[in-house]
Design a protein around this motif. Sequence first.
Motif, mmCIF file in Angstrom:
data_model
loop_
_atom_site.group_PDB
_atom_site.id
_atom_site.type_symbol
_atom_site.label_atom_id
_atom_site.label_comp_id
_atom_site.label_asym_id
_atom_site.label_seq_id
_atom_site.Cartn_x
_atom_site.Cartn_y
_atom_site.Cartn_z
ATOM 1 N N ARG A 1 12.931 -14.923 28.320
ATOM 2 C CA ARG A 1 13.580 -14.701 29.608
ATOM 3 C C ARG A 1 13.210 -15.746 30.654
ATOM 4 N NH1 ARG A 1 16.627 -11.110 31.170
ATOM 5 N NH2 ARG A 1 16.129 -9.687 29.495
ATOM 6 N N ARG A 2 11.937 -16.120 30.741
ATOM 7 C CA ARG A 2 11.508 -17.082 31.766
ATOM 8 C C ARG A 2 11.933 -18.508 31.447
ATOM 9 N NH1 ARG A 2 5.303 -15.823 32.570
ATOM 10 N NH2 ARG A 2 5.457 -16.539 30.444
ATOM 11 N N GLY A 3 12.221 -18.807 30.191
ATOM 12 C CA GLY A 3 12.701 -20.130 29.818
ATOM 13 C C GLY A 3 11.618 -21.130 29.482
ATOM 14 N N ASP A 4 10.345 -20.710 29.514
ATOM 15 C CA ASP A 4 9.268 -21.642 29.201
ATOM 16 C C ASP A 4 8.694 -21.430 27.802
ATOM 17 O OD1 ASP A 4 8.017 -19.225 29.674
ATOM 18 O OD2 ASP A 4 6.361 -20.093 30.814
ATOM 19 N N LEU A 5 9.280 -20.516 27.030
ATOM 20 C CA LEU A 5 8.810 -20.213 25.676
ATOM 21 C C LEU A 5 9.996 -20.180 24.722
ATOM 22 C CD1 LEU A 5 6.470 -19.260 23.777
ATOM 23 C CD2 LEU A 5 7.083 -16.935 24.426
ATOM 24 N N ILE A 6 9.856 -20.884 23.577
ATOM 25 C CA ILE A 6 10.873 -20.799 22.528
ATOM 26 C C ILE A 6 10.185 -20.500 21.205
ATOM 27 C CG2 ILE A 6 12.554 -22.320 23.619
ATOM 28 C CD1 ILE A 6 11.711 -24.507 21.670
ATOM 29 N N ILE A 7 10.955 -19.894 20.303
ATOM 30 C CA ILE A 7 10.487 -19.607 18.949
ATOM 31 C C ILE A 7 11.530 -20.116 17.970
ATOM 32 C CG2 ILE A 7 10.048 -17.778 17.269
ATOM 33 C CD1 ILE A 7 8.655 -16.208 19.379
ATOM 34 N N LEU A 8 11.075 -20.811 16.932
ATOM 35 C CA LEU A 8 11.937 -21.261 15.844
ATOM 36 C C LEU A 8 11.634 -20.423 14.617
ATOM 37 C CD1 LEU A 8 11.676 -23.764 17.798
ATOM 38 C CD2 LEU A 8 12.158 -25.144 15.811
ATOM 39 N N LEU A 9 12.671 -20.014 13.915
ATOM 40 C CA LEU A 9 12.544 -19.226 12.693
ATOM 41 C C LEU A 9 13.282 -19.951 11.587
ATOM 42 C CD1 LEU A 9 11.821 -16.352 11.386
ATOM 43 C CD2 LEU A 9 14.188 -15.776 11.917
ATOM 44 N N ASP B 1 9.766 -20.130 0.245
ATOM 45 C CA ASP B 1 8.920 -19.070 -0.306
ATOM 46 C C ASP B 1 8.474 -18.080 0.766
ATOM 47 O OD1 ASP B 1 7.249 -20.721 1.064
ATOM 48 O OD2 ASP B 1 5.829 -21.039 -0.565
ATOM 49 N N GLY B 2 8.961 -18.228 1.997
ATOM 50 C CA GLY B 2 8.626 -17.292 3.063
ATOM 51 C C GLY B 2 9.223 -17.724 4.385
ATOM 52 N N LEU B 3 9.288 -16.776 5.328
ATOM 53 C CA LEU B 3 9.779 -17.082 6.662
ATOM 54 C C LEU B 3 8.666 -17.737 7.483
ATOM 55 C CD1 LEU B 3 11.846 -13.904 7.601
ATOM 56 C CD2 LEU B 3 12.712 -16.224 7.364
ATOM 57 N N CYS B 4 9.042 -18.678 8.326
ATOM 58 C CA CYS B 4 8.088 -19.376 9.184
ATOM 59 C C CYS B 4 8.506 -19.190 10.639
ATOM 60 C CB CYS B 4 8.077 -20.866 8.876
ATOM 61 S SG CYS B 4 7.641 -21.265 7.195
ATOM 62 N N LEU B 5 7.519 -19.030 11.511
ATOM 63 C CA LEU B 5 7.741 -18.970 12.949
ATOM 64 C C LEU B 5 6.980 -20.104 13.612
ATOM 65 C CD1 LEU B 5 7.363 -15.234 14.069
ATOM 66 C CD2 LEU B 5 9.417 -16.603 14.065
ATOM 67 N N PHE B 6 7.634 -20.772 14.546
ATOM 68 C CA PHE B 6 6.992 -21.799 15.359
ATOM 69 C C PHE B 6 7.244 -21.420 16.802
ATOM 70 C CE2 PHE B 6 7.548 -25.617 17.961
ATOM 71 C CZ PHE B 6 6.321 -26.234 17.777
ATOM 72 N N ALA B 7 6.206 -21.356 17.600
ATOM 73 C CA ALA B 7 6.343 -21.021 19.016
ATOM 74 C C ALA B 7 5.815 -22.163 19.859
ATOM 75 C CB ALA B 7 5.587 -19.738 19.334
ATOM 76 N N LYS B 8 6.509 -22.430 20.979
ATOM 77 C CA LYS B 8 6.034 -23.448 21.915
ATOM 78 C C LYS B 8 6.272 -22.961 23.328
ATOM 79 C CE LYS B 8 6.015 -28.240 23.270
ATOM 80 N NZ LYS B 8 6.422 -29.599 22.956
ATOM 81 N N ARG B 9 5.235 -23.107 24.156
ATOM 82 C CA ARG B 9 5.327 -22.766 25.573
ATOM 83 C C ARG B 9 5.061 -24.028 26.381
ATOM 84 N NH1 ARG B 9 0.789 -19.262 28.057
ATOM 85 N NH2 ARG B 9 -0.177 -21.299 27.991
ATOM 86 N N LEU B 10 5.953 -24.299 27.337
ATOM 87 C CA LEU B 10 5.756 -25.428 28.231
ATOM 88 C C LEU B 10 4.821 -25.003 29.359
ATOM 89 C CD1 LEU B 10 9.366 -26.889 28.611
ATOM 90 C CD2 LEU B 10 7.480 -27.807 27.253
ATOM 91 N N GLU B 11 3.856 -25.830 29.676
ATOM 92 C CA GLU B 11 2.943 -25.533 30.779
ATOM 93 C C GLU B 11 3.643 -25.690 32.129
ATOM 94 O OE1 GLU B 11 -0.072 -24.177 30.505
ATOM 95 O OE2 GLU B 11 0.366 -24.132 28.360
ATOM 96 N N ARG B 12 4.578 -26.641 32.204
ATOM 97 C CA ARG B 12 5.384 -26.827 33.409
ATOM 98 C C ARG B 12 6.825 -27.047 32.999
ATOM 99 N NH1 ARG B 12 2.502 -31.628 36.091
ATOM 100 N NH2 ARG B 12 1.466 -31.686 34.107
ATOM 101 N N GLY B 13 7.746 -26.525 33.775
ATOM 102 C CA GLY B 13 9.159 -26.716 33.490
ATOM 103 C C GLY B 13 9.714 -25.644 32.575
#
Length: 107
Positions: free
Chosen positions: A41-49, A54-66
């Motif tokens: 919702r805030r726009g500073d966090l994304i998740i890739l799936l 052989d399995g599902l992977c999650l990658f998360a990234k949060r921007l410190e600014r912007g």
Amino acid sequence: RIWIAAGVTDLRRGFTGLSGMVQNALQENPFSGHVFVFRGRRGDLIILLWWSGDGLCLFAKRLERGKFFWPQATSGTVALTQAQLSMLLEGIDWRRPVRSYQPQMAV
């Protein structure tokens, strides 16, 4: 292929919740090997799936600014290229990239 889930996603969902969203809301197969990108919702966090074979992977990234640049659509998907995904992960506006030079005549 790389797909952005337009709109806002509840990122408290885990593997099961996000893969269910891919299957039901986006009408895609979460085990296809495609990459699915979700934004909070805030726009500073994304998740890739994605499915690695052989399995599902999650990658998360949060921007410190912007904030991450996101399409204006509230539902559906948007396809990205690998270059656009790279720009998105760096916090660059992938929708309107600006070239650093102007092409000159070839002859």
